[in-house]
Design a protein around this motif. Structure first.
Motif, PDB file in Angstrom:
ATOM      1  N   LEU A  68       4.622 -16.598 -50.555  1.00 32.86           N
ATOM      2  CA  LEU A  68       3.308 -16.089 -50.173  1.00 32.86           C
ATOM      3  C   LEU A  68       2.885 -16.793 -48.891  1.00 32.86           C
ATOM      4  CD1 LEU A  68       1.317 -14.134 -51.613  1.00 32.86           C
ATOM      5  CD2 LEU A  68       0.224 -16.145 -52.576  1.00 32.86           C
ATOM      6  N   GLU A  69       2.670 -16.033 -47.839  1.00 35.07           N
ATOM      7  CA  GLU A  69       2.191 -16.557 -46.564  1.00 35.07           C
ATOM      8  C   GLU A  69       1.036 -15.680 -46.096  1.00 35.07           C
ATOM      9  OE1 GLU A  69       5.436 -16.874 -43.742  1.00 35.07           O
ATOM     10  OE2 GLU A  69       6.775 -17.620 -45.306  1.00 35.07           O
ATOM     11  N   PRO A  70      -0.164 -15.885 -46.654  1.00 31.90           N
ATOM     12  CA  PRO A  70      -1.306 -15.034 -46.313  1.00 31.90           C
ATOM     13  C   PRO A  70      -1.634 -15.124 -44.821  1.00 31.90           C
ATOM     14  CG  PRO A  70      -1.800 -16.456 -48.196  1.00 31.90           C
ATOM     15  CD  PRO A  70      -0.505 -16.918 -47.624  1.00 31.90           C
ATOM     16  N   PRO A  71      -2.010 -14.045 -44.203  1.00 34.45           N
ATOM     17  CA  PRO A  71      -1.984 -12.652 -44.673  1.00 34.45           C
ATOM     18  C   PRO A  71      -0.787 -11.893 -44.121  1.00 34.45           C
ATOM     19  CG  PRO A  71      -3.358 -12.773 -42.735  1.00 34.45           C
ATOM     20  CD  PRO A  71      -2.764 -14.166 -42.954  1.00 34.45           C
ATOM     21  N   ARG A  72       0.355 -12.511 -44.030  1.00 32.15           N
ATOM     22  CA  ARG A  72       1.484 -11.893 -43.325  1.00 32.15           C
ATOM     23  C   ARG A  72       2.706 -11.551 -44.184  1.00 32.15           C
ATOM     24  NH1 ARG A  72      -0.570 -11.683 -38.719  1.00 32.15           N
ATOM     25  NH2 ARG A  72      -1.636 -13.368 -37.682  1.00 32.15           N
ATOM     26  N   ARG A  73       2.918 -12.246 -45.289  1.00 29.69           N
ATOM     27  CA  ARG A  73       4.193 -12.073 -45.983  1.00 29.69           C
ATOM     28  C   ARG A  73       4.052 -12.390 -47.474  1.00 29.69           C
ATOM     29  NH1 ARG A  73       9.926 -12.895 -44.959  1.00 29.69           N
ATOM     30  NH2 ARG A  73      10.744 -14.304 -46.521  1.00 29.69           N
ATOM     31  N   MET A  74       4.705 -11.557 -48.292  1.00 33.55           N
ATOM     32  CA  MET A  74       4.765 -11.801 -49.725  1.00 33.55           C
ATOM     33  C   MET A  74       6.110 -11.288 -50.228  1.00 33.55           C
ATOM     34  SD  MET A  74       2.073 -10.705 -52.737  1.00 33.55           S
ATOM     35  CE  MET A  74       1.869  -9.037 -52.141  1.00 33.55           C
ATOM     36  N   LEU A  75       6.799 -12.118 -51.021  1.00 34.02           N
ATOM     37  CA  LEU A  75       8.102 -11.763 -51.580  1.00 34.02           C
ATOM     38  C   LEU A  75       8.018 -11.788 -53.098  1.00 34.02           C
ATOM     39  CD1 LEU A  75      11.180 -11.244 -51.122  1.00 34.02           C
ATOM     40  CD2 LEU A  75      11.465 -13.740 -51.264  1.00 34.02           C
ATOM     41  N   TRP A  76       8.533 -10.719 -53.707  1.00 28.29           N
ATOM     42  CA  TRP A  76       8.565 -10.603 -55.159  1.00 28.29           C
ATOM     43  C   TRP A  76      10.007 -10.550 -55.655  1.00 28.29           C
ATOM     44  CZ3 TRP A  76       5.119  -5.673 -56.183  1.00 28.29           C
ATOM     45  CH2 TRP A  76       3.771  -5.971 -55.920  1.00 28.29           C
ATOM     46  N   SER A  77      10.261 -11.134 -56.818  1.00 29.75           N
ATOM     47  CA  SER A  77      11.425 -10.833 -57.624  1.00 29.75           C
ATOM     48  C   SER A  77      11.031  -9.608 -58.444  1.00 29.75           C
ATOM     49  CB  SER A  77      11.752 -12.013 -58.536  1.00 29.75           C
ATOM     50  OG  SER A  77      12.720 -11.633 -59.477  1.00 29.75           O
ATOM     51  N   PHE A  78      11.910  -8.612 -58.545  1.00 31.64           N
ATOM     52  CA  PHE A  78      11.552  -7.306 -59.102  1.00 31.64           C
ATOM     53  C   PHE A  78      12.638  -6.873 -60.076  1.00 31.64           C
ATOM     54  CE2 PHE A  78      10.602  -2.711 -58.690  1.00 31.64           C
ATOM     55  CZ  PHE A  78       9.215  -2.726 -58.645  1.00 31.64           C
ATOM     56  N   ASP A  79      12.411  -7.086 -61.377  1.00 27.62           N
ATOM     57  CA  ASP A  79      13.394  -6.785 -62.412  1.00 27.62           C
ATOM     58  C   ASP A  79      13.025  -5.463 -63.079  1.00 27.62           C
ATOM     59  OD1 ASP A  79      15.256  -6.779 -64.422  1.00 27.62           O
ATOM     60  OD2 ASP A  79      14.555  -8.619 -65.374  1.00 27.62           O
ATOM     61  N   CYS A  80      13.614  -4.359 -62.562  1.00 30.19           N
ATOM     62  CA  CYS A  80      13.181  -3.029 -62.995  1.00 30.19           C
ATOM     63  C   CYS A  80      14.159  -2.308 -63.921  1.00 30.19           C
ATOM     64  CB  CYS A  80      12.864  -2.158 -61.783  1.00 30.19           C
ATOM     65  SG  CYS A  80      14.269  -1.848 -60.706  1.00 30.19           S
ATOM     66  N   CYS A  81      15.355  -2.866 -64.113  1.00 31.10           N
ATOM     67  CA  CYS A  81      16.281  -2.178 -65.023  1.00 31.10           C
ATOM     68  C   CYS A  81      17.228  -3.179 -65.675  1.00 31.10           C
ATOM     69  CB  CYS A  81      17.047  -1.068 -64.308  1.00 31.10           C
ATOM     70  SG  CYS A  81      18.169  -1.603 -63.036  1.00 31.10           S
ATOM     71  N   ALA A  82      17.648  -2.852 -66.880  1.00 33.26           N
ATOM     72  CA  ALA A  82      18.501  -3.754 -67.653  1.00 33.26           C
ATOM     73  C   ALA A  82      19.921  -3.830 -67.109  1.00 33.26           C
ATOM     74  CB  ALA A  82      18.530  -3.301 -69.116  1.00 33.26           C
ATOM     75  N   GLU A  83      20.338  -2.835 -66.343  1.00 36.66           N
ATOM     76  CA  GLU A  83      21.724  -2.767 -65.890  1.00 36.66           C
ATOM     77  C   GLU A  83      22.019  -3.642 -64.681  1.00 36.66           C
ATOM     78  OE1 GLU A  83      20.394   1.076 -67.689  1.00 36.66           O
ATOM     79  OE2 GLU A  83      19.648  -0.138 -66.049  1.00 36.66           O
ATOM     80  N   ALA A  84      20.985  -4.255 -64.086  1.00 37.57           N
ATOM     81  CA  ALA A  84      21.192  -5.000 -62.836  1.00 37.57           C
ATOM     82  C   ALA A  84      20.346  -6.263 -62.806  1.00 37.57           C
ATOM     83  CB  ALA A  84      20.831  -4.114 -61.646  1.00 37.57           C
ATOM     84  N   GLU A  85      20.750  -7.181 -61.955  1.00 39.55           N
ATOM     85  CA  GLU A  85      19.956  -8.385 -61.709  1.00 39.55           C
ATOM     86  C   GLU A  85      18.651  -8.005 -61.014  1.00 39.55           C
ATOM     87  OE1 GLU A  85      20.853 -11.603 -62.531  1.00 39.55           O
ATOM     88  OE2 GLU A  85      22.528 -10.665 -63.580  1.00 39.55           O
ATOM     89  N   ALA A  86      17.684  -8.889 -61.043  1.00 37.16           N
ATOM     90  CA  ALA A  86      16.421  -8.652 -60.344  1.00 37.16           C
ATOM     91  C   ALA A  86      16.694  -8.468 -58.851  1.00 37.16           C
ATOM     92  CB  ALA A  86      15.463  -9.815 -60.572  1.00 37.16           C
ATOM     93  N   SER A  87      15.922  -7.581 -58.241  1.00 40.76           N
ATOM     94  CA  SER A  87      16.012  -7.328 -56.810  1.00 40.76           C
ATOM     95  C   SER A  87      14.855  -8.053 -56.121  1.00 40.76           C
ATOM     96  CB  SER A  87      15.973  -5.820 -56.547  1.00 40.76           C
ATOM     97  OG  SER A  87      14.823  -5.242 -57.140  1.00 40.76           O
TER      98      SER A  87
END
Length: 135
Positions: A68-87
């Motif tokens: 988190l670098e307000p107000p310029r940048r935000m990075l998320w780990s995004f685990d949306c499916c069981a078949e793959a690692e988090a994106s």
């Protein structure tokens, strides 16, 4: 079989960087363009996106704020499916003279149907976010 997500979606938003950042990090505003979530702009905060399951999406995504670098940048780990690692989903904002350049990058690997849903979903969500920020 998994395929790369490799999404890059850019929007020019006629608003201030503070307004666009607020749309990305304020729970009530996030609910207007994305999903109603228990978001907090804090590194390490975890939240869940929940909805109706569809082919290619199990009905929930677990997310963690990684950077988190307000107000310029935000990075998320995004685990949306069981078949793959988090994106990873990266939001980058840059103030230009008369607009904000918002770039969303989503990298990782998912099944083909999930990849299509992410492309369609992020495109629609960012259009909603731009409309909200410009009001």
């Amino acid at each position: 079989m998994l395929q790369p997500i490799d999404l890059r979606i850019e929007r020019r938003i006629a608003a201030s960087i503070g307004t666009v950042w607020a749309c990305l990090t304020t729970p009530a505003l996030i609910a207007d363009w994305f999903f109603a979530v228990d978001f907090r702009p804090e590194v390490g905060h975890r939240f869940r996106i929940a909805g109706e399951p569809v082919s290619g999406w199990r009905g929930w995504t677990d997310v963690e704020v990684l950077e988190l670098e307000p107000p310029r940048r935000m990075l998320w780990s995004f685990d949306c499916c069981a078949e793959a690692e988090a994106s990873h989903v990266l939001f980058e904002l840059e103030q230009k003279q008369d607009h904000v350049r918002l770039l969303l990058s989503h990298d990782g690997f998912v099944p083909a149907l999930t990849r299509r849903l992410l492309d369609e979903g992020w495109s629609a969500y960012l259009t909603e976010l731009a409309g909200l920020a410009q009001r």
